[in-house]
Design a protein around this motif. Structure first.
Motif, PDB file in Angstrom:
ATOM      1  N   TYR A 164      -2.937   0.587   4.184  1.00 36.07           N
ATOM      2  CA  TYR A 164      -1.815   1.493   4.451  1.00 36.07           C
ATOM      3  C   TYR A 164      -2.298   2.788   5.099  1.00 36.07           C
ATOM      4  CZ  TYR A 164       1.860   4.919   3.529  1.00 36.07           C
ATOM      5  OH  TYR A 164       2.795   5.920   3.657  1.00 36.07           O
TER       6      TYR A 164
ATOM      7  N   VAL B  55      -3.847  -0.133  -0.323  1.00 35.16           N
ATOM      8  CA  VAL B  55      -3.768   1.299  -0.045  1.00 35.16           C
ATOM      9  C   VAL B  55      -4.699   1.694   1.100  1.00 35.16           C
ATOM     10  CG1 VAL B  55      -5.543   2.152  -1.658  1.00 35.16           C
ATOM     11  CG2 VAL B  55      -3.518   3.537  -1.178  1.00 35.16           C
TER      12      VAL B  55
ATOM     13  N   TYR C  83       0.084   4.068  -2.648  1.00 31.81           N
ATOM     14  CA  TYR C  83      -0.253   5.418  -2.180  1.00 31.81           C
ATOM     15  C   TYR C  83       0.642   6.461  -2.828  1.00 31.81           C
ATOM     16  CZ  TYR C  83      -1.020   9.397   0.901  1.00 31.81           C
ATOM     17  OH  TYR C  83      -1.315  10.650   1.382  1.00 31.81           O
TER      18      TYR C  83
ATOM     19  N   GLY D  21       0.804  -1.214   0.000  1.00 24.95           N
ATOM     20  CA  GLY D  21       0.000   0.000   0.000  1.00 24.95           C
ATOM     21  C   GLY D  21       0.836   1.262   0.000  1.00 24.95           C
TER      22      GLY D  21
END
Length: 367
Positions: A340, A337, A274, A270
């Motif tokens: 994360y 993501v 991102y 992630g």
């Protein structure tokens, strides 16, 4: 001294030019030749017209005792300056029309690629091949913020280029998922608007292997300048090998959806997603750019119920700049993501969203 001036001029001329380039395709060279032909016609006309004007002003100046002629009109002259420009325009229109017909003839293509513009990336889908991917800006953030020296292809480099075979007719089906963009690669003589709800067609046939760069040519929002295009032309064997590799990646991605992921694995993946898809709006430390792009660090969305967090990433938020990533990212990348964002910076929620949950949401949407 003269040699130094000549070298300086040659260097400047090589690095800065105002003219078109011949490009890498038959159409681009035809466009260039047409451009130069019409340019020199205009130069000749300009020399004749301005030459006659300045000659008349100089020869018939008052200081030489010239007396103005006294006449009203000349039918012969008026016919001539109507017929001659008409003939010139027709002679220019004939090759221009032929070139336009060639440019718009997208029939009998060998490869069909759908190009979709997003804020601020491109999606390429190879029709009939089960291969599709997004192409994002690859210039490091340090260069953009002037914390590192700018590279050779600053703002003209991507993580995944559009790959095509040489010698094949490639048809582009160009559209947009949000606002108006424009897909422009000068060396290919291709520039088409990407309009939501419409499909514009164009085509190219590249003669030699190489890398050709372009940009979005329609102002499309905050990161319009960070939306480059890179086309890599490969020989047929190399293209076939690349296509087989992409198909294998697609199959592997489907396998990853069924994998049992750990929190640490999703956070690590992630982080990369991102910093590719989200960082331009929400910033590296999740502080955002309020009020347009809210902070994620400590936000109610990123620390609240994960179902709500997944929903806004998947569907976006109408009326705001938050795009829907349900069709932009894979199930694995969406899960990564979201996980994360829920466990980065000061957000230490400790839970995670799995690819299977994202797949279930996607399947429910399709029913």
């Amino acid at each position: 001294m003269g040699l130094l001036l000549w070298l300086a001029f040659s260097t400047a001329e090589a690095s800065w030019t105002v003219n078109m380039t011949p490009g890498a395709t038959e159409v681009s060279r035809t466009v260039f030749d047409l451009h130069m032909t019409i340019f020199w016609i205009c130069v000749v006309i300009g020399v004749i017209v301005f030459g006659a004007m300045f000659w008349s002003m100089f020869i018939h100046r008052r200081s030489t005792g010239q007396v103005p002629a006294n006449f009203h009109e000349s039918t012969t002259v008026e016919i001539l300056w109507t017929i001659v420009p008409l003939i010139i325009l027709v002679l220019m229109a004939i090759p221009a029309t032929k070139t336009l017909i060639d440019i718009y003839d997208t029939s009998e293509s060998d490869v069909d690629i759908q190009i979709t513009g997003y804020q601020w990336k491109w999606q390429y889908k190879y029709l009939g091949q089960d291969v599709e991917f997004f192409s994002n800006l690859a210039t490091p953030a340090e260069q953009i913020s002037n914390r590192a020296e700018k590279g050779e292809h600053y703002l003209l480099e991507v993580d995944q280029p559009l790959v095509v075979p040489v010698g094949q007719k490639i048809r582009f089906l160009i559209t947009s998922a949000d606002v108006i963009h424009a897909w422009w690669v000068p060396a290919l003589a291709v520039k088409k608007d990407a309009i939501p709800g419409f499909i514009n067609e164009s085509w190219t046939r590249i003669d030699e292997p190489g890398i050709y760069r372009g940009q979005c040519a329609e102002l499309c929002g905050k990161d319009h300048g960070f939306m480059p295009i890179v086309v890599e032309a490969k020989s047929q064997p190399d293209y076939d090998a690349w296509l087989a590799e992409k198909k294998a990646e697609t199959a592997k991605l489907k396998e990853l959806t069924e994998k049992d992921w750990t929190l640490e694995e999703l956070v690590a993946r992630g982080d990369k997603v991102y910093h590719t898809a989200c960082v331009s709006c929400h910033q590296a430390e999740g502080q955002g750019l309020p009020p347009m792009f809210p902070a994620l660090d400590g936000s109610e969305i990123a620390t609240g119920p994960k179902e709500d967090h997944l929903d806004i990433v998947f569907h976006g938020k109408p009326g705001t700049s938050m795009a829907a990533f349900g069709k932009q990212l894979s199930e694995v990348d969406i899960a990564a993501v979201v996980t994360y964002e829920r466990n980065a910076w000061g957000n230490k929620v400790g839970d995670m969203v799995t690819p299977k949950e994202v797949l279930e949401l996607k399947q429910a949407e399709e029913q």
